[in-house]
Motif scaffolding. Structure first.
Motif, PDB file in Angstrom:
ATOM      1  N   VAL A  14       0.833  -1.201   0.000  1.00  9.75           N
ATOM      2  CA  VAL A  14       0.000   0.000   0.000  1.00  9.75           C
ATOM      3  C   VAL A  14       0.867   1.250   0.000  1.00  9.75           C
ATOM      4  O   VAL A  14       0.585   2.217  -0.716  1.00  9.75           O
ATOM      5  N   GLY A  15       1.949   1.238   0.768  1.00 11.00           N
ATOM      6  CA  GLY A  15       2.860   2.384   0.782  1.00 11.00           C
ATOM      7  C   GLY A  15       3.495   2.624  -0.574  1.00 11.00           C
ATOM      8  O   GLY A  15       3.630   3.760  -1.015  1.00 11.00           O
ATOM      9  N   GLY A  16       3.884   1.549  -1.255  1.00 12.43           N
ATOM     10  CA  GLY A  16       4.455   1.689  -2.595  1.00 12.43           C
ATOM     11  C   GLY A  16       3.457   2.244  -3.591  1.00 12.43           C
ATOM     12  O   GLY A  16       3.788   3.109  -4.405  1.00 12.43           O
ATOM     13  N   LEU A  17       2.210   1.749  -3.530  1.00 16.13           N
ATOM     14  CA  LEU A  17       1.174   2.275  -4.418  1.00 16.13           C
ATOM     15  C   LEU A  17       0.905   3.748  -4.139  1.00 16.13           C
ATOM     16  O   LEU A  17       0.729   4.544  -5.061  1.00 16.13           O
TER      17      LEU A  17
ATOM     18  N   GLY B 173       3.723  10.425  -6.776  1.00 18.35           N
ATOM     19  CA  GLY B 173       4.688  10.810  -7.800  1.00 18.35           C
ATOM     20  C   GLY B 173       4.011  11.146  -9.111  1.00 18.35           C
ATOM     21  O   GLY B 173       4.390  12.091  -9.803  1.00 18.35           O
ATOM     22  N   TRP B 174       2.970  10.389  -9.458  1.00 12.17           N
ATOM     23  CA  TRP B 174       2.216  10.660 -10.686  1.00 12.17           C
ATOM     24  C   TRP B 174       1.471  11.981 -10.564  1.00 12.17           C
ATOM     25  O   TRP B 174       1.433  12.770 -11.504  1.00 12.17           O
TER      26      TRP B 174
END
Length: 80
Positions: A37-40, A46-47
């Motif tokens: 979840v943190g990576g997503l 970032g997007w």
């Protein structure tokens, strides 16, 4: 000892949830989920923070065109 079915079911649910929580914590399942979840979230932020490109324009157009299509369909149905 236990005369009520609801009490037995409640204790069974509490025991099952507790056992699942302990197993998830010991095996690192919750840590894996938190990392995913943190990576997503980081990729999404970032997007969002990236300069405007075609991806942003297409996403904005998609967000705006869906309500317009819904309104056109509603007007078409109401007017017959």
């Amino acid at each position: 000892m236990f005369k009520r079915t609801r009490l037995v079911i409640a204790l069974s649910l509490i025991g099952g949830v507790s056992l699942a929580a302990i197993i998830g914590w010991v095996t690192g399942f919750f840590s894996s989920i938190a990392d995913t979840v943190g990576g997503l979230w980081n990729d999404f932020m970032g997007w969002i923070n990236s300069p405007l490109g075609w991806e942003h324009l297409l996403a904005g157009a998609g967000v705006l065109i869906v309500p317009v299509i819904v309104l056109v369909l509603i007007f078409a149905i109401v007017d017959g």
